[in-house]
Design a protein around this motif. Structure first.
Motif, short mmCIF file in Angstrom:
data_model
loop_
_atom_site.label_atom_id
_atom_site.label_comp_id
_atom_site.label_asym_id
_atom_site.label_seq_id
_atom_site.Cartn_x
_atom_site.Cartn_y
_atom_site.Cartn_z
N GLU A 1 -9.41 0.86 14.22
CA GLU A 1 -10.67 0.97 12.99
C GLU A 1 -9.88 2.23 12.34
OE1 GLU A 1 -14.05 2.95 14.24
OE2 GLU A 1 -13.25 3.86 16.23
N GLY A 2 -10.63 2.44 11.21
CA GLY A 2 -10.59 3.55 10.10
C GLY A 2 -9.44 3.48 9.15
N GLU A 3 -9.30 4.60 8.48
CA GLU A 3 -8.14 4.44 7.49
C GLU A 3 -7.55 5.72 7.64
OE1 GLU A 3 -10.31 3.54 4.04
OE2 GLU A 3 -11.53 5.54 3.90
N GLY A 4 -6.38 5.86 7.00
CA GLY A 4 -5.56 7.04 6.80
C GLY A 4 -4.16 6.66 6.20
N TYR A 5 -3.14 7.55 6.58
CA TYR A 5 -1.87 6.98 6.05
C TYR A 5 -0.82 7.45 7.04
CZ TYR A 5 -0.86 12.06 5.03
OH TYR A 5 -0.40 13.36 4.96
N VAL A 6 0.42 6.81 7.27
CA VAL A 6 1.74 7.28 7.84
C VAL A 6 2.76 7.36 6.66
CG1 VAL A 6 0.94 6.49 10.08
CG2 VAL A 6 2.26 4.91 8.61
N ARG A 7 4.02 8.07 6.90
CA ARG A 7 4.87 8.09 6.37
C ARG A 7 6.25 8.13 6.81
NH1 ARG A 7 3.61 12.19 3.04
NH2 ARG A 7 5.13 13.59 3.75
N ILE A 8 7.02 7.31 6.44
CA ILE A 8 8.27 7.16 7.18
C ILE A 8 9.44 7.17 6.08
CG2 ILE A 8 9.80 5.43 8.82
CD1 ILE A 8 7.16 3.94 9.46
N ALA B 1 -9.13 16.39 10.48
CA ALA B 1 -7.97 17.70 10.28
C ALA B 1 -6.48 16.65 10.76
CB ALA B 1 -8.36 18.74 11.11
N TRP B 2 -6.66 15.80 11.14
CA TRP B 2 -5.40 15.08 11.77
C TRP B 2 -4.19 15.06 10.73
CZ3 TRP B 2 -3.31 10.00 11.14
CH2 TRP B 2 -2.56 9.65 11.89
N GLN B 3 -3.24 15.80 10.65
CA GLN B 3 -2.36 15.76 9.58
C GLN B 3 -1.00 16.63 10.20
OE1 GLN B 3 -3.58 16.76 5.75
NE2 GLN B 3 -1.67 16.97 4.56
N ASP B 4 0.10 15.93 10.07
CA ASP B 4 1.32 16.71 10.26
C ASP B 4 2.36 16.00 9.65
OD1 ASP B 4 2.91 18.59 11.38
OD2 ASP B 4 2.80 17.86 13.46
N GLU B 5 3.54 16.75 9.52
CA GLU B 5 5.00 16.15 9.02
C GLU B 5 5.85 16.78 10.09
OE1 GLU B 5 5.94 17.41 5.11
OE2 GLU B 5 3.97 16.72 4.21
N ASN B 6 6.95 15.67 10.39
CA ASN B 6 8.10 15.92 11.43
C ASN B 6 9.40 15.54 10.87
OD1 ASN B 6 6.57 16.70 14.03
ND2 ASN B 6 5.24 14.94 12.98
#
Length: 282
Positions: free
Chosen positions: A53-60, A35-40
């Motif tokens: 480890e693992g996978e996911g995304y970040v947006r800048i 459930a790790w997800q957020d926008e700032n």
């Protein structure tokens, strides 16, 4: 860091960015949930993510990245930031939230860096984050000293290893104005440059200019001019055969004032500094 600057400008900017005041809010290791997800929007602090480890995304801003293990990401303060998961194989990551301010500006408004680096020594960086976590939780009197030292080293290593780093001199109108003032001062070292002249270049009232200049450089105008003269005098002493009197004349200064100013800035008389030349060349 590659910049189109001369030596005096590089010296100034090295010292200027070193004035950044650091404040670490949090540091930890987390295996994030699905459930790790957020926008700032315009996030007020910097984030460091060291992916283990693992996978996911970040947006800048408007760019989305998919970090890989042993990559260190910097999400700079003031940017729109977002992050989240893309599978059940979620990130295990060290992370830190911190501010780095120079006056009212964020350090990474002034320095524009690559968004991430490939970590050369994963074990060493893991140790760095473990130190951040330990010192952040410590009640020892010296823990803040040690915390800032570790964080500053971590930031310096990140900057040094970035593919792209540039100074954003136009991040505020103040930078453009003061940069013009600094260039003028450098080009007129041998002249008695007045505050009125400098304030006109910056389009400031003289009284306001003195305060703005000191906040920007850490020096009064005369102190900064003498700093430039001292740096130029070092070059003359090491690179030419001009005697001390000739150097003082070249810089538009009386010999006694020049000698006193040089000693105050360096701890050496001009002749004693020149005697260091064989040692400095070894």
């Amino acid at each position: 860091m590659k910049t189109d600057m001369n030596e005096s400008q590089r010296t100034f900017w090295k010292k200027y960015i070193a004035k950044a005041k650091l404040d670490l809010s949090y540091a930890a290791y987390t295996k994030v949930t699905r459930a790790w997800q957020d926008e700032n929007d315009a996030c007020p602090f910097n984030r460091l993510y060291y992916i283990r480890e693992g996978e996911g995304y970040v947006r800048i801003g408007d760019r989305t990245y998919y970090p890989k293990p042993d990559e260190l990401y910097l999400l700079p303060a003031g940017s729109d930031q977002a992050y989240g998961t893309i599978s059940e194989h979620t990130f295990g990551k060290y992370w830190a939230h911190f501010t780095a301010k120079i006056g009212d500006l964020d350090l990474f408004q002034i320095l524009q860096t690559s968004p991430f680096i490939k970590v050369k020594d994963p074990d060493a960086l893991q140790s760095t984050f473990e130190q951040l976590i330990t010192y952040r939780q410590s009640d020892e009197l010296t823990s803040e000293f040690r915390l800032n030292a570790v964080l500053m080293t971590c930031i310096a290593d990140f900057i040094d290893q970035c593919d792209k780093v540039k100074l954003n001199l136009a991040s505020t109108p103040t930078f453009e104005k003061m940069n013009s003032v600094l260039l003028y001062m450098e080009q007129h070292l041998a002249e008695n440059v007045s505050v009125d002249t400098l304030s006109r270049i910056a389009h400031y009232h003289p009284n306001y200019f003195i305060n703005a200049f000191k906040q920007f450089t850490g020096y009064s105008p005369i102190q900064y001019m003498n700093h430039l003269r001292c740096e130029k005098a070092k070059d003359y002493l090491m690179m030419t055969d001009l005697n001390v009197s000739q150097i003082a004349d070249t810089l538009g200064m009386e010999l006694s004032y020049f000698s006193r100013m040089f000693r105050e800035h360096t701890g050496f008389k001009p002749t004693a500094f020149r005697d260091l030349k064989p040692q400095l060349g070894e």
